[in-house]
Design a protein around this motif. Structure first.
Motif, PDB file in Angstrom:
ATOM      1  N   LEU A  59      94.794 -33.157 -54.094  1.00  0.00           N
ATOM      2  CA  LEU A  59      94.846 -33.370 -55.532  1.00  0.00           C
ATOM      3  C   LEU A  59      95.064 -32.047 -56.262  1.00  0.00           C
ATOM      4  O   LEU A  59      95.897 -31.950 -57.169  1.00  0.00           O
ATOM      5  N   VAL A  60      94.337 -31.007 -55.842  1.00  0.00           N
ATOM      6  CA  VAL A  60      94.503 -29.681 -56.447  1.00  0.00           C
ATOM      7  C   VAL A  60      95.905 -29.146 -56.160  1.00  0.00           C
ATOM      8  O   VAL A  60      96.562 -28.595 -57.052  1.00  0.00           O
ATOM      9  N   ASP A  61      96.406 -29.330 -54.943  1.00  0.00           N
ATOM     10  CA  ASP A  61      97.751 -28.847 -54.608  1.00  0.00           C
ATOM     11  C   ASP A  61      98.816 -29.524 -55.471  1.00  0.00           C
ATOM     12  O   ASP A  61      99.763 -28.869 -55.925  1.00  0.00           O
ATOM     13  N   ARG A  62      98.659 -30.835 -55.750  1.00  0.00           N
ATOM     14  CA  ARG A  62      99.614 -31.528 -56.630  1.00  0.00           C
ATOM     15  C   ARG A  62      99.513 -30.991 -58.058  1.00  0.00           C
ATOM     16  O   ARG A  62     100.525 -30.843 -58.745  1.00  0.00           O
ATOM     17  N   ALA A  63      98.297 -30.674 -58.499  1.00  0.00           N
ATOM     18  CA  ALA A  63      98.118 -30.104 -59.843  1.00  0.00           C
ATOM     19  C   ALA A  63      98.766 -28.721 -59.921  1.00  0.00           C
ATOM     20  O   ALA A  63      99.419 -28.393 -60.920  1.00  0.00           O
ATOM     21  N   ILE A  64      98.614 -27.933 -58.873  1.00  0.00           N
ATOM     22  CA  ILE A  64      99.234 -26.602 -58.844  1.00  0.00           C
ATOM     23  C   ILE A  64     100.750 -26.733 -58.867  1.00  0.00           C
ATOM     24  O   ILE A  64     101.444 -25.944 -59.522  1.00  0.00           O
ATOM     25  N   ALA A  65     101.284 -27.740 -58.191  1.00  0.00           N
ATOM     26  CA  ALA A  65     102.731 -27.971 -58.212  1.00  0.00           C
ATOM     27  C   ALA A  65     103.205 -28.255 -59.633  1.00  0.00           C
ATOM     28  O   ALA A  65     104.282 -27.780 -60.044  1.00  0.00           O
ATOM     29  N   ARG A  66     102.406 -28.991 -60.407  1.00  0.00           N
ATOM     30  CA  ARG A  66     102.760 -29.246 -61.811  1.00  0.00           C
ATOM     31  C   ARG A  66     102.771 -27.933 -62.602  1.00  0.00           C
ATOM     32  O   ARG A  66     103.626 -27.727 -63.461  1.00  0.00           O
ATOM     33  N   LEU A  67     101.819 -27.056 -62.311  1.00  0.00           N
ATOM     34  CA  LEU A  67     101.800 -25.744 -62.980  1.00  0.00           C
ATOM     35  C   LEU A  67     103.029 -24.933 -62.585  1.00  0.00           C
ATOM     36  O   LEU A  67     103.630 -24.256 -63.423  1.00  0.00           O
ATOM     37  N   ASP A  68     103.398 -24.999 -61.300  1.00  0.00           N
ATOM     38  CA  ASP A  68     104.588 -24.285 -60.820  1.00  0.00           C
ATOM     39  C   ASP A  68     105.863 -24.794 -61.487  1.00  0.00           C
ATOM     40  O   ASP A  68     106.839 -24.057 -61.633  1.00  0.00           O
ATOM     41  N   GLU A  69     105.839 -26.063 -61.902  1.00  0.00           N
ATOM     42  CA  GLU A  69     107.000 -26.664 -62.569  1.00  0.00           C
ATOM     43  C   GLU A  69     107.027 -26.365 -64.066  1.00  0.00           C
ATOM     44  O   GLU A  69     107.898 -26.841 -64.776  1.00  0.00           O
ATOM     45  N   GLY A  70     106.024 -25.613 -64.567  1.00  0.00           N
ATOM     46  CA  GLY A  70     106.040 -25.188 -65.954  1.00  0.00           C
ATOM     47  C   GLY A  70     104.923 -25.705 -66.834  1.00  0.00           C
ATOM     48  O   GLY A  70     104.839 -25.325 -68.005  1.00  0.00           O
ATOM     49  N   ALA A  71     104.097 -26.599 -66.331  1.00  0.00           N
ATOM     50  CA  ALA A  71     102.985 -27.091 -67.151  1.00  0.00           C
ATOM     51  C   ALA A  71     102.013 -25.944 -67.419  1.00  0.00           C
ATOM     52  O   ALA A  71     101.838 -25.054 -66.581  1.00  0.00           O
ATOM     53  N   THR A  72     101.378 -25.931 -68.592  1.00  0.00           N
ATOM     54  CA  THR A  72     100.416 -24.877 -68.917  1.00  0.00           C
ATOM     55  C   THR A  72      99.038 -25.183 -68.356  1.00  0.00           C
ATOM     56  O   THR A  72      98.230 -24.282 -68.166  1.00  0.00           O
ATOM     57  N   GLN A  73      98.780 -26.474 -68.117  1.00  0.00           N
ATOM     58  CA  GLN A  73      97.511 -26.882 -67.525  1.00  0.00           C
ATOM     59  C   GLN A  73      97.719 -28.220 -66.828  1.00  0.00           C
ATOM     60  O   GLN A  73      98.677 -28.932 -67.113  1.00  0.00           O
TER      61      GLN A  73
END
Length: 169
Positions: free
Chosen positions: A114-128
């Motif tokens: 779950l954390v890895d998927r959230a980090i992927a969203r951050l890598d794609e440009g999300a701020t949080q």
């Protein structure tokens, strides 16, 4: 005016001693043994104190007598019932952790994904990246995983809606 202090019906929030934590573990183990008897499930119990919490682990043979009980949602519900049973006996809030058939390790792996998927969203440009609401124990695990990955996290919300938000440092 009376010198008698009012009795507070709420459980104590003082940090328990190691002896108190061991007592909580013993009470929790007795409660879980009773539930295993009712469920006609076999399991070996191990008691420990880790990071200021009593920890009760139930392991079984390679058979599936614990399979239904080791579902993460079931373990969470049984843990809450166990905490209530301990609190009723001691008068203190209990933070006992219950693990049935390796359910905690399985949940740890799920939370890491779950954390890895959230980090992927951050890598794609999300701020949080916000995670779903979860228990305080699971949020603590999330905070530890996030810190290991070099990011920061905070919990927001109240009660059953409390969730974790992950950001870059």
């Amino acid at each position: 005016m009376s010198d008698v202090a009012p009795v507070d019906a709420r459980p104590s929030r003082e940090e328990p001693s190691v002896e108190q934590l061991e007592e909580e573990g013993d009470i929790a183990a007795d409660f879980i043994e009773g539930l295993l008897d009712i469920a006609d499930a076999d399991g070996d119990l191990t008691l420990d104190v880790r990071a200021g919490r009593p920890y009760v682990s139930v392991e079984g043979d390679s058979g599936d007598s614990l399979a239904l009980l080791s579902d993460p949602d079931t373990v969470q519900a049984l843990q809450e019932l166990t905490r209530i049973a301990v609190q009723n006996r001691t008068g203190r809030l209990s933070r006992v952790i219950l693990d049935i058939g390796g359910s905690r390790d399985a949940r740890q792996r799920e939370l890491e994904k779950l954390v890895d998927r959230a980090i992927a969203r951050l890598d794609e440009g999300a701020t949080q990246a916000s995670l779903p609401a979860m228990s305080s124990y699971e949020r603590k695990l999330i905070h530890d995983i996030v810190a290991e990955r070099g990011l920061v996290s905070e919990s927001y919300g109240e009660g059953a809606d409390r969730h974790t938000v992950i950001r870059r440092g």
